[in-house]
Design an enzyme around this catalytic site. Structure first.
Site, PDB file in Angstrom:
ATOM      1  N   TYR A  67     -51.610  34.108  26.309  1.00 56.88           N
ATOM      2  CA  TYR A  67     -51.985  35.496  26.000  1.00 56.88           C
ATOM      3  C   TYR A  67     -53.495  35.737  26.011  1.00 56.88           C
ATOM      4  CZ  TYR A  67     -47.159  36.933  24.856  1.00 56.88           C
ATOM      5  OH  TYR A  67     -45.829  37.273  24.909  1.00 56.88           O
TER       6      TYR A  67
ATOM      7  N   GLY B  74     -45.519  27.083  26.597  1.00 54.36           N
ATOM      8  CA  GLY B  74     -46.454  26.745  25.526  1.00 54.36           C
ATOM      9  C   GLY B  74     -45.752  26.264  24.268  1.00 54.36           C
ATOM     10  N   VAL B  75     -46.286  26.692  23.143  1.00 58.26           N
ATOM     11  CA  VAL B  75     -45.784  26.211  21.861  1.00 58.26           C
ATOM     12  C   VAL B  75     -44.346  26.694  21.629  1.00 58.26           C
ATOM     13  CG1 VAL B  75     -46.701  28.102  20.435  1.00 58.26           C
ATOM     14  CG2 VAL B  75     -46.487  25.820  19.470  1.00 58.26           C
ATOM     15  N   ASP B  76     -44.014  27.864  22.149  1.00 59.77           N
ATOM     16  CA  ASP B  76     -42.661  28.425  22.032  1.00 59.77           C
ATOM     17  C   ASP B  76     -41.636  27.475  22.669  1.00 59.77           C
ATOM     18  OD1 ASP B  76     -40.605  30.240  21.643  1.00 59.77           O
ATOM     19  OD2 ASP B  76     -41.376  31.748  23.027  1.00 59.77           O
TER      20      ASP B  76
ATOM     21  N   THR C 114     -53.860  32.478  21.823  1.00 57.68           N
ATOM     22  CA  THR C 114     -55.024  31.932  22.540  1.00 57.68           C
ATOM     23  C   THR C 114     -54.659  31.056  23.737  1.00 57.68           C
ATOM     24  OG1 THR C 114     -55.225  29.988  21.104  1.00 57.68           O
ATOM     25  CG2 THR C 114     -56.410  31.973  20.431  1.00 57.68           C
TER      26      THR C 114
HETATM   27  P1  ADP Z   1     -49.600  32.585  23.313  1.00 61.60           P
HETATM   28  O1  ADP Z   1     -48.632  33.120  24.334  1.00 61.60           O
HETATM   29  O2  ADP Z   1     -49.449  33.240  21.951  1.00 61.60           O
HETATM   30  O3  ADP Z   1     -50.995  32.558  23.805  1.00 61.60           O
HETATM   31  P2  ADP Z   1     -49.237  29.711  23.836  1.00 61.60           P
HETATM   32  O4  ADP Z   1     -48.081  28.877  23.452  1.00 61.60           O
HETATM   33  O5  ADP Z   1     -49.497  29.925  25.291  1.00 61.60           O
HETATM   34  O6  ADP Z   1     -49.073  31.096  23.023  1.00 61.60           O
HETATM   35  O7  ADP Z   1     -50.555  29.105  23.196  1.00 61.60           O
HETATM   36  C1  ADP Z   1     -50.877  29.191  21.853  1.00 61.60           C
HETATM   37  C2  ADP Z   1     -51.563  27.917  21.407  1.00 61.60           C
HETATM   38  O8  ADP Z   1     -50.579  26.925  21.121  1.00 61.60           O
HETATM   39  C3  ADP Z   1     -52.493  27.302  22.455  1.00 61.60           C
HETATM   40  O9  ADP Z   1     -53.721  27.009  21.827  1.00 61.60           O
HETATM   41  C4  ADP Z   1     -51.770  26.013  22.848  1.00 61.60           C
HETATM   42  O10 ADP Z   1     -52.699  24.986  23.167  1.00 61.60           O
HETATM   43  C5  ADP Z   1     -51.038  25.676  21.573  1.00 61.60           C
HETATM   44  N1  ADP Z   1     -49.889  24.748  21.659  1.00 61.60           N
HETATM   45  C6  ADP Z   1     -49.095  24.447  22.718  1.00 61.60           C
HETATM   46  N2  ADP Z   1     -48.166  23.533  22.362  1.00 61.60           N
HETATM   47  C7  ADP Z   1     -48.382  23.234  21.039  1.00 61.60           C
HETATM   48  C8  ADP Z   1     -47.791  22.351  20.083  1.00 61.60           C
HETATM   49  N3  ADP Z   1     -46.739  21.580  20.384  1.00 61.60           N
HETATM   50  N4  ADP Z   1     -48.314  22.310  18.815  1.00 61.60           N
HETATM   51  C9  ADP Z   1     -49.367  23.084  18.466  1.00 61.60           C
HETATM   52  N5  ADP Z   1     -49.966  23.936  19.324  1.00 61.60           N
HETATM   53  C10 ADP Z   1     -49.491  24.012  20.591  1.00 61.60           C
END
Ligand code: ADP
Length: 179
Positions: A131, A38-40, A128
């Site tokens: 998690y 994901g975003v991480d 969201t």
């Molecule tokens: P968590 O494990 O906290 O749920 P995720 O990364 O799976 O974190 O998702 C958190 C949110 O980040 C999701 O709504 C996802 O669509 C969003 N996301 C993923 N990539 C990016 C990005 N490059 N920029 C902004 N938001 C993002």
């Protein structure tokens, strides 16, 4: 969409948070701080190895990052000078303190930002994705917590960078509800 709270701006946009030009961006990290999906994953890919190095040094010093806490590293190759890594709760039905832990993650990220004298911060929608925190409720908690914090302590800008149009709509609805 944008509102002002005292002298602070609260802004909602759709986009990729790795490209945000705020002074800091917030990472929805996991407790290991070693990167993930994901975003991480996107933040570590875009920011390069300096971020992971700094995360490893933090873990060596103080151990894993508990849910609701936040730590700061340099932004590496990102436009943002800093990354604030916070750990949101995994949704498991709502009876395990998930709401309070999500609020804590938003609040502690701003505490860390203020300690570094950071004046602008961008958030993704914490918890969201993988998690599974229900986004309507997460949006209300996110915006309520940030608003309360800005009312106490101004900052130039807090921006929510939502990855898709439907997530942006949910956050816009949540912000209009309380206006
Ligand atoms: P968590 O494990 O906290 O749920 P995720 O990364 O799976 O974190 O998702 C958190 C949110 O980040 C999701 O709504 C996802 O669509 C969003 N996301 C993923 N990539 C990016 C990005 N490059 N920029 C902004 N938001 C993002």
């Amino acid at each position: 969409m944008e509102i002002t709270i005292g002298t602070s701006r609260l802004v909602l946009v759709q986009g990729d948070i790795t490209r945000a030009d705020t002074e800091a961006i917030v990472n929805a990290a996991n407790a290991s701080l070693l990167g993930g999906g994901g975003v991480d994953g996107a933040i570590h890919r875009a920011g390069g190895p300096k971020i992971l190095e700094a995360c490893k040094a933090i873990v060596a010093r103080q151990g894993r990052c508990p849910t609701g806490e936040a730590v700061v590293t340099p932004g590496g190759d990102l436009k943002a000078k800093y990354v604030i890594h916070t750990v949101g709760p995994v949704w498991s039905g709502g009876n395990r303190g998930e709401r309070e832990l999500l609020a804590k993650a938003y609040r502690n990220s701003l505490v860390v930002a203020r300690q570094k004298k950071i004046r602008s911060v961008a958030y993704p929608s914490i918890s969201t994705g993988a998690y599974r925190f229900p986004i309507e409720e997460a949006a209300r908690i996110a915006l309520g917590t940030v608003r309360d914090s800005l009312e106490e302590n101004a900052m130039a800008e807090v921006r929510f960078v939502l990855f898709c149009a439907s997530d942006l709509r949910v956050y816009e609805n949540a912000l209009s509800e309380r206006n």
